[in-house]
Design a protein around this motif. Sequence first.
Motif, PDB file in Angstrom:
ATOM      1  N   UNK A 117       4.358 -54.122  -2.670  1.00  0.00           N
ATOM      2  CA  UNK A 117       3.447 -55.246  -2.447  1.00  0.00           C
ATOM      3  C   UNK A 117       2.122 -54.690  -1.931  1.00  0.00           C
ATOM      4  N   UNK A 118       1.067 -54.878  -2.721  1.00  0.00           N
ATOM      5  CA  UNK A 118      -0.239 -54.292  -2.416  1.00  0.00           C
ATOM      6  C   UNK A 118      -1.237 -55.403  -2.095  1.00  0.00           C
ATOM      7  N   UNK A 119      -1.889 -55.299  -0.938  1.00  0.00           N
ATOM      8  CA  UNK A 119      -2.981 -56.206  -0.602  1.00  0.00           C
ATOM      9  C   UNK A 119      -4.274 -55.536  -1.059  1.00  0.00           C
ATOM     10  N   UNK A 120      -4.845 -56.018  -2.155  1.00  0.00           N
ATOM     11  CA  UNK A 120      -6.005 -55.377  -2.760  1.00  0.00           C
ATOM     12  C   UNK A 120      -7.273 -55.706  -1.976  1.00  0.00           C
ATOM     13  N   UNK A 121      -8.125 -54.691  -1.793  1.00  0.00           N
ATOM     14  CA  UNK A 121      -9.275 -54.916  -0.919  1.00  0.00           C
ATOM     15  C   UNK A 121     -10.554 -54.219  -1.344  1.00  0.00           C
ATOM     16  N   UNK A 122     -10.503 -53.146  -2.097  1.00  0.00           N
ATOM     17  CA  UNK A 122     -11.723 -52.423  -2.468  1.00  0.00           C
ATOM     18  C   UNK A 122     -11.821 -52.302  -3.986  1.00  0.00           C
ATOM     19  N   UNK A 123     -12.984 -52.639  -4.549  1.00  0.00           N
ATOM     20  CA  UNK A 123     -13.170 -52.525  -5.984  1.00  0.00           C
ATOM     21  C   UNK A 123     -14.194 -51.467  -6.335  1.00  0.00           C
ATOM     22  N   UNK A 124     -14.041 -50.853  -7.513  1.00  0.00           N
ATOM     23  CA  UNK A 124     -15.002 -49.882  -8.036  1.00  0.00           C
ATOM     24  C   UNK A 124     -15.465 -50.372  -9.394  1.00  0.00           C
ATOM     25  N   UNK A 125     -16.680 -50.917  -9.458  1.00  0.00           N
ATOM     26  CA  UNK A 125     -17.191 -51.447 -10.724  1.00  0.00           C
ATOM     27  C   UNK A 125     -17.337 -50.340 -11.770  1.00  0.00           C
ATOM     28  N   UNK A 126     -17.717 -49.140 -11.331  1.00  0.00           N
ATOM     29  CA  UNK A 126     -17.924 -48.054 -12.285  1.00  0.00           C
ATOM     30  C   UNK A 126     -16.618 -47.627 -12.948  1.00  0.00           C
ATOM     31  N   UNK A 127     -15.516 -47.682 -12.198  1.00  0.00           N
ATOM     32  CA  UNK A 127     -14.221 -47.271 -12.745  1.00  0.00           C
ATOM     33  C   UNK A 127     -13.417 -48.452 -13.270  1.00  0.00           C
ATOM     34  N   UNK A 154     -11.690 -50.504 -11.424  1.00  0.00           N
ATOM     35  CA  UNK A 154     -10.426 -50.504 -10.691  1.00  0.00           C
ATOM     36  C   UNK A 154     -10.606 -51.167  -9.327  1.00  0.00           C
ATOM     37  N   UNK A 155      -9.492 -51.504  -8.725  1.00  0.00           N
ATOM     38  CA  UNK A 155      -9.461 -52.040  -7.369  1.00  0.00           C
ATOM     39  C   UNK A 155      -8.269 -51.401  -6.673  1.00  0.00           C
ATOM     40  N   UNK A 156      -8.374 -51.204  -5.361  1.00  0.00           N
ATOM     41  CA  UNK A 156      -7.285 -50.549  -4.645  1.00  0.00           C
ATOM     42  C   UNK A 156      -6.941 -51.317  -3.380  1.00  0.00           C
ATOM     43  N   UNK A 157      -5.751 -51.065  -2.873  1.00  0.00           N
ATOM     44  CA  UNK A 157      -5.303 -51.694  -1.639  1.00  0.00           C
ATOM     45  C   UNK A 157      -4.118 -50.948  -1.066  1.00  0.00           C
ATOM     46  N   UNK A 158      -3.670 -51.395   0.094  1.00  0.00           N
ATOM     47  CA  UNK A 158      -2.594 -50.711   0.803  1.00  0.00           C
ATOM     48  C   UNK A 158      -1.247 -51.384   0.582  1.00  0.00           C
ATOM     49  N   UNK A 190      -8.697 -53.449 -12.769  1.00  0.00           N
ATOM     50  CA  UNK A 190      -9.090 -54.813 -12.451  1.00  0.00           C
ATOM     51  C   UNK A 190     -10.435 -54.853 -11.769  1.00  0.00           C
ATOM     52  N   UNK A 191     -10.894 -56.079 -11.495  1.00  0.00           N
ATOM     53  CA  UNK A 191     -12.198 -56.278 -10.874  1.00  0.00           C
ATOM     54  C   UNK A 191     -12.088 -56.854  -9.479  1.00  0.00           C
ATOM     55  N   UNK A 192     -13.236 -57.185  -8.926  1.00  0.00           N
ATOM     56  CA  UNK A 192     -13.286 -57.670  -7.555  1.00  0.00           C
ATOM     57  C   UNK A 192     -12.596 -59.021  -7.375  1.00  0.00           C
ATOM     58  N   UNK A 193     -12.340 -59.720  -8.478  1.00  0.00           N
ATOM     59  CA  UNK A 193     -11.642 -61.003  -8.373  1.00  0.00           C
ATOM     60  C   UNK A 193     -10.210 -60.822  -7.858  1.00  0.00           C
ATOM     61  N   UNK A 194      -9.712 -59.595  -7.885  1.00  0.00           N
ATOM     62  CA  UNK A 194      -8.360 -59.324  -7.374  1.00  0.00           C
ATOM     63  C   UNK A 194      -8.343 -59.061  -5.868  1.00  0.00           C
TER      64      UNK A 194
END
Length: 343
Positions: free
Chosen positions: A286-296, A298-302, A313-317
């Motif tokens: 279960x990942x809480x997504x929090x940071x997005x990279x428009x250039x890549x 992608x979005x990441x979370x812990x 994905x994008x910042x909408x996540x």
Amino acid sequence: KGDLVALIERARAERESARSTAGADAIVCARPHEGARFASFDIDRFRGYTRAFLKIQDGCDRSCAYCAVPGARGPARSRNLAEVVEQARRLAANGYRELVLTGVHIGAYGEGAGEPRLSDLIEALLAVEGLSRVRLGSVEPTELSDSLVDTIISNPRVARHLHVPLQSGSDRILSSMRRGYTADEYAGAVRRVADREPALGLGADVIVGFPGETDEDFADTLSLVKELPMTYLHVFSFSPRPGTEAATMPDDVPGPEKKRRSGALRALGRRKSRAFRTRLIGTEQEILLEHGSESEGTVSGLSGNYVRVQVDGGRDLCNRLLRVRVTGADDSRTWGAVVGSEL
């Protein structure tokens, strides 16, 4: 900080009283933390974060030889449980899905006869509407009580992540540091949790080059870290803090040797991190997504066990708690794919 004016006035009154008794040239030692209570500074928004940080405790009653915190922050004191829960409600209402409990010594929360302890506070926070996950900050090995461990393991909404300071794997150095436990006691404390939760994210602080640390002492530390299920390390080279007991000890480990020992531990920490993240490949987290990279794109979370996972994905996540299957890991990054709807 909220009591700053009162503290200044009290220190001034003590100084004037002492000088009227002992003379104008008397040296006066003020005691600004005497009778201190918990001063709350509520922050309702954390720019750029989908996790909120809630301070529940301040100060420390321990006397580690290298640490200046007791003198700077005063005695251990805890925030009232009802106030913590109310602040958690405000944070959840502002959209924060995860709450990170912070403090100087959160394992000492509620220390005192009849007071609610950390496990009681966690149970109360889990009842807050809109809050998906509670994560603990640093907890001392001596404070991993049965009730706290049971609370962590029995509640899936408590992050499977503990940061337990080690500082050294040498009993001789631990005693010199005044840490209050042996290497075996530390190992027993963390294994009690890890044996019940194999996917536990387990971090530790380690100090290298403490005064008197020999090659054998460092070898003990390296050996202990190798055998324990650590998933990441924070490594620090010793430097004396004015006013501490350790500042009076001969700083007899040369700088280049501190650097070598630090490098060896950091390399071990990187290997253990990659091994842990590789074991997660194929599992769902279960990942809480929090940071997005428009250039890549992608979005990441812990994850609950403190692994940052990157997905397409994008910042909408952002600020969405999603089920993610881990698909890969290298020395520094972990990848995954979203496999389920929002939790």
